[in-house]
Design a protein around this motif. Structure first.
Motif, mmCIF file in Angstrom:
data_model
loop_
_atom_site.group_PDB
_atom_site.id
_atom_site.type_symbol
_atom_site.label_atom_id
_atom_site.label_comp_id
_atom_site.label_asym_id
_atom_site.label_seq_id
_atom_site.Cartn_x
_atom_site.Cartn_y
_atom_site.Cartn_z
ATOM 1 N N GLU A 87 -4.925 -5.651 -0.426
ATOM 2 C CA GLU A 87 -6.200 -6.048 -1.126
ATOM 3 C C GLU A 87 -6.514 -7.284 -1.881
ATOM 4 O O GLU A 87 -5.561 -7.739 -2.511
ATOM 5 N N THR A 88 -7.599 -8.088 -1.245
ATOM 6 C CA THR A 88 -7.682 -9.482 -1.840
ATOM 7 C C THR A 88 -6.614 -10.491 -2.004
ATOM 8 O O THR A 88 -6.107 -10.844 -3.211
ATOM 9 N N GLY A 89 -5.659 -10.770 -0.959
ATOM 10 C CA GLY A 89 -4.539 -11.479 -1.125
ATOM 11 C C GLY A 89 -3.294 -10.854 -1.761
ATOM 12 O O GLY A 89 -2.300 -11.616 -2.115
ATOM 13 N N ALA A 90 -3.261 -9.539 -1.962
ATOM 14 C CA ALA A 90 -2.063 -9.086 -2.517
ATOM 15 C C ALA A 90 -1.713 -7.588 -1.922
ATOM 16 O O ALA A 90 -2.462 -6.853 -1.319
ATOM 17 N N VAL A 91 -0.274 -7.372 -1.696
ATOM 18 C CA VAL A 91 0.178 -6.323 -1.138
ATOM 19 C C VAL A 91 0.250 -5.145 -2.426
ATOM 20 O O VAL A 91 0.789 -5.183 -3.517
ATOM 21 N N ARG B 110 -0.513 14.969 -10.479
ATOM 22 C CA ARG B 110 0.203 14.214 -9.983
ATOM 23 C C ARG B 110 0.451 12.880 -10.750
ATOM 24 O O ARG B 110 -0.015 12.763 -11.993
ATOM 25 N N THR B 111 1.431 12.078 -10.471
ATOM 26 C CA THR B 111 1.990 10.798 -11.146
ATOM 27 C C THR B 111 1.989 9.725 -10.220
ATOM 28 O O THR B 111 2.648 9.959 -9.130
ATOM 29 N N ARG B 112 1.332 8.653 -10.443
ATOM 30 C CA ARG B 112 1.165 7.465 -9.402
ATOM 31 C C ARG B 112 1.745 6.148 -10.229
ATOM 32 O O ARG B 112 0.952 5.678 -11.082
ATOM 33 N N PHE B 113 2.669 5.558 -9.420
ATOM 34 C CA PHE B 113 3.021 4.084 -9.848
ATOM 35 C C PHE B 113 2.565 3.217 -8.996
ATOM 36 O O PHE B 113 2.685 3.369 -7.697
ATOM 37 N N THR B 114 1.738 2.324 -9.394
ATOM 38 C CA THR B 114 1.340 1.131 -8.478
ATOM 39 C C THR B 114 1.798 -0.378 -8.699
ATOM 40 O O THR B 114 1.683 -0.720 -9.754
ATOM 41 N N ILE B 115 2.047 -0.854 -7.637
ATOM 42 C CA ILE B 115 2.835 -2.073 -7.445
ATOM 43 C C ILE B 115 1.889 -3.075 -6.662
ATOM 44 O O ILE B 115 1.515 -2.857 -5.825
ATOM 45 N N SER B 116 1.409 -4.308 -7.514
ATOM 46 C CA SER B 116 0.654 -5.126 -6.773
ATOM 47 C C SER B 116 1.575 -6.638 -6.804
ATOM 48 O O SER B 116 2.032 -7.040 -7.827
ATOM 49 N N ILE B 117 1.667 -7.206 -5.507
ATOM 50 C CA ILE B 117 2.588 -8.351 -5.391
ATOM 51 C C ILE B 117 1.908 -9.445 -4.530
ATOM 52 O O ILE B 117 1.280 -8.847 -3.525
ATOM 53 N N PRO B 118 1.640 -10.787 -5.223
ATOM 54 C CA PRO B 118 0.600 -11.585 -4.232
ATOM 55 C C PRO B 118 1.392 -11.723 -3.064
ATOM 56 O O PRO B 118 2.682 -11.698 -2.473
ATOM 57 N N GLN B 119 0.556 -11.994 -1.951
ATOM 58 C CA GLN B 119 0.898 -12.113 -0.434
ATOM 59 C C GLN B 119 1.514 -13.279 -0.323
ATOM 60 O O GLN B 119 2.419 -13.595 0.455
ATOM 61 N N SER B 120 0.863 -14.313 -0.971
ATOM 62 C CA SER B 120 1.191 -15.820 -0.480
ATOM 63 C C SER B 120 2.647 -16.025 -1.037
ATOM 64 O O SER B 120 3.304 -15.144 -1.915
ATOM 65 N N SER B 121 3.335 -17.229 -0.798
ATOM 66 C CA SER B 121 4.563 -17.667 -1.286
ATOM 67 C C SER B 121 4.453 -17.815 -2.608
ATOM 68 O O SER B 121 3.628 -18.488 -3.026
#
Length: 501
Positions: free
Chosen positions: A416-420, A486-497
């Protein structure tokens, strides 16, 4: 002893003010001096038509030899300027030096009139007629020679720095007039002291006003200093008073930033105290259990089975101590920024698929199931592969430990928008809403009784470590839960270096 900021500003203000006022004073004095000397020159120029008359004859013959007013004989190209003299323009006639602009009274000769009205003011005069007429000399005329010049028109000079003199030649006469500047000097000295007095008053008044302005301007800095000293003496709840609207924008911004920093400092200190207390408590419990088991094994002879049981319990306590110590050290490295990330570009589809295959047998031991959902398998992300897998493994392990019944765990991945975006979701008991905000606090455990594994090594640091790892990747980790659904953990990591230290 170092001077305060207030005195530094005040000293510079005083110095700049002194230079400006001194410059203005000298300029005003020089301007007025030049103006008054010009006034003397104008008065000397006015004496020509006043004494000699329009024709320059100073007597009854003036009507026979009249020159147009304001004109002067043309300068002789062969004539030379006498030493010390300068060419002058007669200019316009106006009242100066307190001499009334009037005609010579009836019954008085021009020289009598001059001796009566001009000599007391410091003027002197000599007229050299070109003919048989007798030269005229005023009272108090110095012993001087007239310049030998022909048709030069009006010229002037300053003699010995004290006398301002004017020479004018007409076809019928030569007129030499002068003024003793000593009388003007006394007036200029008075003017000098008047200017100095006014400027000194302005200087003192400006210092007082400047002192008030500086004191008001740095009041916020004094309050900041007072607050920082209070914080240094362990009063962490101290804050800088809110800025006034009249304060400079920089001070208002500084006050807001400092108060924000002080709030963060107090929060970090409070968390550190709580962390220290929790760590002490968590370490004390397994240490107490370990010592108790050792005492139990030593207080009387036991058979092999009893000794084995004591050793197993002691080993469990020792493992718990080791796990707490390792996680505390890991968190300390993240907090200090000294952790070294081994970044590499990986396909997160391959990463999730490999992790699912590795953990599937462990998940299936109690009847649970691990599913995987990847939208863009070929997408890549720059990360520390080992640590990201450590986070995902911890989240999957928590889903198993905190649910007594089999659950379905879903591992998702998308871009999503440059992030995994990575998600770990389970359909177990969920988390109470009151505990959501505390979930990433160190040593926080929602309920120890929720686990069905008495030998688990969970100490309430796993999610804290996971959060530290994701933040080191410049990413975020959040949790949402609907108890019983339900329980949901969401992790967002930038795709770029990433540029990580």
């Amino acid at each position: 002893m170092a001077l305060s900021l207030k005195w530094h500003i005040q000293l510079w203000h005083s110095l700049i003010l002194f230079v400006i006022l001194t410059t203005l004073g000298i300029g005003a004095y020089q301007y007025e001096k030049a103006h008054r000397i010009d006034a003397v020159d104008e008065q000397l120029i006015r004496l020509v038509p006043l004494i000699l008359g329009p024709g320059g004859t100073a007597g009854k013959d003036s009507r026979k030899r009249r020159e147009p007013r304001g004109e002067r004989p043309p300068m002789d190209a062969q004539s030379t300027m006498p030493t010390g003299w300068e060419q002058r323009d007669p200019g316009s006639s106006f009242q100066v030096m307190g001499v009334p602009d009037r005609r010579i009274p009836a019954g008085l000769s021009p020289m009598e009139f001059f001796n009566q009205d001009f000599v007391p003011l410091g003027f002197y005069l000599f007229i050299d007629f070109k003919g048989n007429r007798e030269d005229l000399k005023s009272d108090g005329f110095p012993d001087l020679e007239l310049p030998s010049a022909v048709a030069l028109g009006p010229i002037s000079r300053t003699r010995n720095g004290q006398y301002r003199e004017y020479f004018h030649e007409t076809p019928s006469a030569k007129m030499f007039s002068g003024y003793d500047l000593e009388k003007l000097s006394s007036r200029l000295n008075l003017l000098k002291w008047q200017i100095a007095g006014v400027l000194f008053a302005i200087f003192v008044l400006s210092l007082l006003v400047g002192n008030l302005v500086v004191a008001r301007s740095i009041r916020s800095l004094q309050e900041i200093t007072k607050t920082t000293r209070s914080i240094a003496s362990a009063k962490l709840d101290a804050r800088v008073p809110p800025s006034r609207k009249t304060d400079a924008a920089e001070l208002q911004s500084l006050t807001a930033d400092l108060n924000h920093a002080f709030t963060q400092l107090e929060d970090l200190f409070s968390r550190q105290k709580r962390f220290t207390a929790d760590a002490s408590h968590e370490l004390r419990t397994p240490l107490t259990a370990l010592l108790a088991q050792l005492d139990r094994g030593l207080n009387r002879p036991r058979d092999e089975a009893e000794h084995r049981r004591v050793l197993e319990l002691s080993k469990r306590s020792a493992n718990r101590i080791r796990r707490i110590t390792e996680q505390l050290l890991e968190l300390a490295r993240y907090d200090s920024g000294s952790i070294q990330m081994e970044l590499e570009s990986v396909s997160f589809g391959v990463m999730l698929q490999s992790l699912a295959e590795e953990l599937a047998p462990y998940v299936q031991e109690n009847g649970s199931r691990l599913e995987i959902d990847i939208e863009v398998p070929e997408a890549e992300v720059t990360c520390d592969l080992f640590r990201i897998e450590q986070v995902l493994t911890n989240l999957i392990n928590n889903a198993l430990q905190h649910n007594t019944k089999p659950v379905v765990i879903t591992l998702r991945g998308r871009v999503e928008t440059g992030a995994v975006i990575l998600e770990v979701e389970d359909n177990g008991k969920g988390i109470e809403s009151d505990n959501i905000d505390k979930l990433f606090d160190r040593f926080f455990q929602e309920s120890r009784s929720r686990t069905h594994d008495e030998n688990r090594a969970n100490v309430g640091l796993g999610l804290s470590v996971a959060q530290a790892i994701i933040q080191a990747h410049k990413g975020t980790i959040t949790v949402t839960s609907e108890p019983g659904i339900r329980t949901r953990f969401t992790i967002s990591i930038p795709q770029s270096s990433l540029s990580l230290k």
